[in-house]
Scaffold this motif. Structure first.
Motif, short mmCIF file in Angstrom:
data_model
loop_
_atom_site.label_atom_id
_atom_site.label_comp_id
_atom_site.label_asym_id
_atom_site.label_seq_id
_atom_site.Cartn_x
_atom_site.Cartn_y
_atom_site.Cartn_z
N GLU A 1 -29.13 68.24 14.82
CA GLU A 1 -27.88 68.92 14.31
C GLU A 1 -28.09 70.08 15.05
O GLU A 1 -26.84 71.04 15.12
N LYS A 2 -29.46 70.92 15.36
CA LYS A 2 -29.38 72.29 16.51
C LYS A 2 -28.21 71.53 17.26
O LYS A 2 -28.00 72.22 18.20
N GLY A 3 -27.92 70.83 18.69
CA GLY A 3 -27.44 70.45 19.42
C GLY A 3 -26.42 70.01 19.64
O GLY A 3 -25.33 70.88 19.97
N PHE A 4 -25.68 69.93 18.24
CA PHE A 4 -24.49 69.58 17.88
C PHE A 4 -24.14 71.13 17.65
O PHE A 4 -22.89 71.66 17.51
N GLU A 5 -24.30 71.51 16.94
CA GLU A 5 -24.70 73.36 16.50
C GLU A 5 -24.03 74.17 17.69
O GLU A 5 -23.21 75.32 17.82
N MET A 6 -25.30 74.06 18.68
CA MET A 6 -25.31 73.94 20.42
C MET A 6 -23.82 73.99 20.64
O MET A 6 -23.44 74.51 22.34
N LYS A 7 -22.24 72.96 20.14
CA LYS A 7 -21.95 72.15 21.09
C LYS A 7 -21.82 71.71 22.34
O LYS A 7 -21.14 71.82 23.34
N ALA A 8 -23.06 70.65 22.64
CA ALA A 8 -22.85 70.19 23.39
C ALA A 8 -22.41 69.30 23.12
O ALA A 8 -21.55 68.43 22.52
N GLY B 1 -32.03 65.08 21.59
CA GLY B 1 -31.08 66.67 20.96
C GLY B 1 -31.66 68.16 21.22
O GLY B 1 -32.10 67.82 22.62
N ALA B 2 -31.74 68.90 21.07
CA ALA B 2 -31.82 70.41 21.63
C ALA B 2 -33.18 70.71 21.39
O ALA B 2 -34.23 71.04 20.24
N SER B 3 -33.83 70.09 22.14
CA SER B 3 -35.76 69.74 21.77
C SER B 3 -35.69 70.46 21.75
O SER B 3 -37.75 71.21 22.43
#
Length: 282
Positions: free
Chosen positions: A58-65, A44-46
């Protein structure tokens, strides 16, 4: 004098009209090259949320990874959970081996407070929970973590994917990888349509073309520690017919260095360092 000035002005404007598109084109090419880099949010956006939790994914998804990378292990009662270490000590308030916990027991642990008070109460997610939440929304790079400790984990991962019709090439959003290359081979046999990757630590710095050719018989990616990546390695991996996603970038400088090495993707704690581009189909 006025006439000379006018002629010079026209000349400068004309030169500018020709020069500016050339400069713009050069900039556009550079941006296109960067946008082709696949952005993989490591655990994830660790850098922004506790690793391997739904908050980090969810953070990774929001950051458009393009992908979120996850680590899959197995509980005492045979359930698939997402956690990196083979013990729960570092990333939860518990102690002991992951494989000594039942699912019910491991779900009672707090997997967020160590990172920040605002994440108190985050749970160790299940593999199925992640699949159901992000199926079709973001790519998932699945690492089989220490599969030698969990006999049958390859079959369980394959079963969960097949149940959700996520085992087809057309899906284009699932990749399976491991440092255990025999486990990668086994998974490829179970899921022949899905792309697979071999992970490579520092000991693979002198990997040969023959070894890469062998990997290419069952893997689509060679994903090494970023510290062993050289232009020659990237070229050799590409010659073998594979792509290369090094791990783990933790600064803009590291990301830029990997851009310059012409890698295909970057596994990073900071998705904001890697330009967004839609998931490639493999």
């Amino acid at each position: 004098m006025k006439r000379l000035f006018s002629i010079l002005s026209i000349a400068f404007v004309s030169l500018g009209m020709f020069a500016m598109p050339a400069m713009a084109a050069e900039g556009e090419v550079s941006m296109r090259e960067q946008q082709q880099i696949i952005n993989v949010a490591h655990r994830g956006a660790s850098a922004h949320a506790p690793e391997n939790t739904m908050a980090a994914f969810e953070k990774g998804f929001e950051m458009k990874a393009d992908y979120v990378e996850i680590d899959v292990q197995m509980t005492k009662d045979g359930e698939l959970v997402l956690i990196h270490d083979t013990t729960v000590d570092r990333t939860t308030d518990g102690t002991g081996l992951v494989g000594d916990f039942t699912l019910e027991e491991i779900r009672q642990l707090d997997a967020g407070s160590w990172f920040g008070e605002e994440f108190a109460g985050e749970k160790v997610p299940t593999f199925e929970e992640l699949l159901d939440a992000y199926r079709g929304k973001v790519g998932i790079l699945i690492e089989l973590k220490a599969p030698e400790l969990y006999p049958g984990i390859e079959e369980k991962v394959a079963e969960a994917l097949k149940e959700r019709n996520m085992d087809k090439t057309a899906n284009g959003k699932i990749v399976i990888q491991s440092f255990n290359h025999e486990s990668v081979k086994k998974s490829k046999e179970l899921l022949p349509e899905l792309p697979h990757a071999v992970l490579a630590g520092m000991s693979w710095a002198d990997v040969t073309d023959e070894q890469l050719a062998e990997f290419a018989t069952y893997a689509d990616f060679f994903n090494p520690n970023m510290n062993i990546v050289t232009p020659e390695l990237v070229e050799s991996v590409h010659t073998a017919g594979m792509e290369i996603y090094p791990y783990t970038s933790r600064s803009e400088e590291q990301a830029k260095h990997l851009f310059d090495l012409n890698v295909d993707g970057i596994i990073t704690d900071y998705p904001e360092h890697v330009y967004y581009h839609p998931v490639k189909n493999h």
